[in-house]
Enzyme design. Structure first.
Site, PDB file in Angstrom:
ATOM      1  N   ASP A 243       0.825  -1.213   0.000  1.00 22.48           N
ATOM      2  CA  ASP A 243       0.000   0.000   0.000  1.00 22.48           C
ATOM      3  C   ASP A 243       0.851   1.252   0.000  1.00 22.48           C
ATOM      4  OD1 ASP A 243      -1.634  -2.256   1.346  1.00 22.48           O
ATOM      5  OD2 ASP A 243      -3.044  -0.800   0.514  1.00 22.48           O
ATOM      6  N   LYS A 254      -0.886  -5.249   4.047  1.00 23.01           N
ATOM      7  CA  LYS A 254      -1.930  -5.753   4.950  1.00 23.01           C
ATOM      8  C   LYS A 254      -1.338  -6.380   6.209  1.00 23.01           C
ATOM      9  CE  LYS A 254      -5.485  -5.415   4.526  1.00 23.01           C
ATOM     10  NZ  LYS A 254      -6.237  -4.326   5.197  1.00 23.01           N
TER      11      LYS A 254
HETATM   12  O1  MRU Z   1      -7.396  -3.036   3.087  1.00 19.43           O
HETATM   13  P1  MRU Z   1      -7.199  -3.344   1.642  1.00 19.43           P
HETATM   14  O2  MRU Z   1      -8.009  -4.519   1.175  1.00 19.43           O
HETATM   15  O3  MRU Z   1      -7.366  -2.133   0.772  1.00 19.43           O
HETATM   16  O4  MRU Z   1      -5.683  -3.778   1.562  1.00 19.43           O
HETATM   17  C1  MRU Z   1      -5.136  -4.154   0.326  1.00 19.43           C
HETATM   18  C2  MRU Z   1      -3.768  -4.651   0.451  1.00 19.43           C
HETATM   19  O5  MRU Z   1      -3.183  -4.698   1.511  1.00 19.43           O
HETATM   20  C3  MRU Z   1      -3.077  -5.014  -0.816  1.00 19.43           C
HETATM   21  O6  MRU Z   1      -2.149  -6.043  -0.587  1.00 19.43           O
HETATM   22  C4  MRU Z   1      -2.345  -3.771  -1.328  1.00 19.43           C
HETATM   23  O7  MRU Z   1      -3.256  -2.740  -1.566  1.00 19.43           O
HETATM   24  C5  MRU Z   1      -1.561  -4.002  -2.518  1.00 19.43           C
HETATM   25  S1  MRU Z   1      -2.621  -4.382  -3.843  1.00 19.43           S
HETATM   26  C6  MRU Z   1      -2.162  -4.053  -5.260  1.00 19.43           C
END
Ligand code: MRU
Length: 360
Positions: A243, A254
């Site tokens: 992210d 995550k």
């Molecule tokens: O909370 P989320 O579902 O938005 O988290 C998403 C993630 O952690 C993904 O692994 C991250 O955005 C990378 S995706 C291309």
């Protein structure tokens, strides 16, 4: 991605109704529902409520939020961007997309601004597809090399992934999953260990769904199984998205990603993050302690949602009413645990010196 033989993106603009369409990811894998977004507040709700999620998709959706706001009020650029920026704090793509919209539109006359905003959104959307496909192309050779060294002793190349970094996390293809899709398309027999990814279960509900649509062998595991699998030689490589990645290669992803990276290092398993350059925050020298970690409602922990045997949506409490909870949505994996960072511009070491080349 292909759903029932039809090509579908996670987000697109529908000219016929002048609205933005998304897949409501909160309903997957049980229901495939397409939702229309027509206002800034619908976009903000879709991001906060995680109808759309995943760093690249959050960015593209926010850009469309700016368009929808300007369509109604041509003077609302700054106000719309501020509102959208508050929706989720960790994924840097949100800020990146909003800055890009502001840069492109701040000199526009009111009369043209909404049309220009729409053009820019469609450009960002198209670029995201190309970028994610390029990430897949850049990373697939890593899987090829691993497979060449193992193919005489095993049936599959075993990849462990966390959360959903697939087509649903971007406009199409995804990041980590794009690498897997490309490797599979090139004939590498991949098998994916999918972490369920508590508390929102993006692995169980989204990654498994995507992999089944692609016909790629996969196995859903509980979040705590990765250490055991790595210790017993059942994982060849860990591949995750991010992210926000700091300039020194610290990778925020995550919650639970860090523990997988620790287990990978302890067991000699390579650990890669696949990220678009727009997910790298060059303003942050390090990630540990400086990337804002989103905290979400404790109800995401104390309740689990699913469908009953009768296929009705149900939600059940799994702890005593009143139990104290704290719901961290992300963690930071220090760069020294990251084998490499796969981007649309190639594979880089997780070091400041290496990533700096992306600024040139
Ligand atoms: O909370 P989320 O579902 O938005 O988290 C998403 C993630 O952690 C993904 O692994 C991250 O955005 C990378 S995706 C291309």
């Amino acid at each position: 991605m292909k759903i029932a033989g039809e090509h579908v993106q996670s987000i697109w603009y529908d000219l016929d109704c002048d609205s933005v369409k998304i897949i409501d990811q909160t309903l997957l894998p049980h229901e495939f529902v397409i939702v229309e977004l027509n206002t800034l507040s619908e976009v903000c709700d879709a991001i906060c409520g995680m109808k759309v999620r995943g760093a690249p998709l959050i960015g593209v959706t926010a850009a469309y939020g700016v368009y929808l706001s300007l369509r109604k009020n041509p003077d609302s650029l700054q106000q719309a961007c501020s509102k959208l920026l508050e929706t989720r704090p960790t994924a840097i793509n949100l800020k990146w997309a909003l800055e890009r919209m502001k840069e492109d539109l701040s000199q526009e006359q009111s009369i043209d601004i909404a049309d220009k905003a729409l053009e820019q959104c469609q450009l960002i959307e198209k670029e995201d597809i190309l970028i994610c496909e390029s990430i897949g192309n850049a990373g697939a050779p890593i899987l090829r090399e691993l497979w060449e060294s193992r193919k005489n002793s095993q049936r599959y190349l075993n990849i462990l992934t966390h959360c959903n970094a697939g087509a649903l996390a971007a406009v199409d293809w995804g990041t980590a999953m794009s690498v897997i899709y490309k490797a599979s398309d090139h004939g590498i027999p991949v098998h994916v260990w999918v972490d369920e990814t508590r508390p929102r279960n993006q692995g169980a509900s989204l990654t498994c769904w995507e992999l089944s649509k692609k016909g790629i062998p996969h196995t859903l595991i509980v979040d705590n199984a990765g250490g055991h699998l790595m210790q017993t030689g059942q994982v060849d490589v860990c591949l995750v998205g991010s992210d926000r990645t700091a300039a020194n290669g610290d990778v925020c992803n995550k919650i639970g990603t860090y523990l997988k990276a620790l287990a990978a290092r302890a067991n000699g398993v390579p650990f890669y993050a696949a990220v678009p350059v727009s997910s790298i925050d060059f303003n942050l020298l390090t990630g540990v302690g400086s990337i804002p970690i989103e905290e979400r409602s404790g109800e995401e922990i104390s309740f689990v949602h699913g469908i009953s045997a009768a296929k009705e949506p149900i939600s059940v409490r799994i702890c005593e009413d009143g139990t104290s909870t704290q719901n961290f949505a992300f963690d930071v994996t220090p760069a020294e645990l990251v084998t490499g960072i796969i981007t649309e511009r190639g594979v880089f070491e997780a070091t400041e010196a290496s990533l700096q080349a992306l600024l040139d």
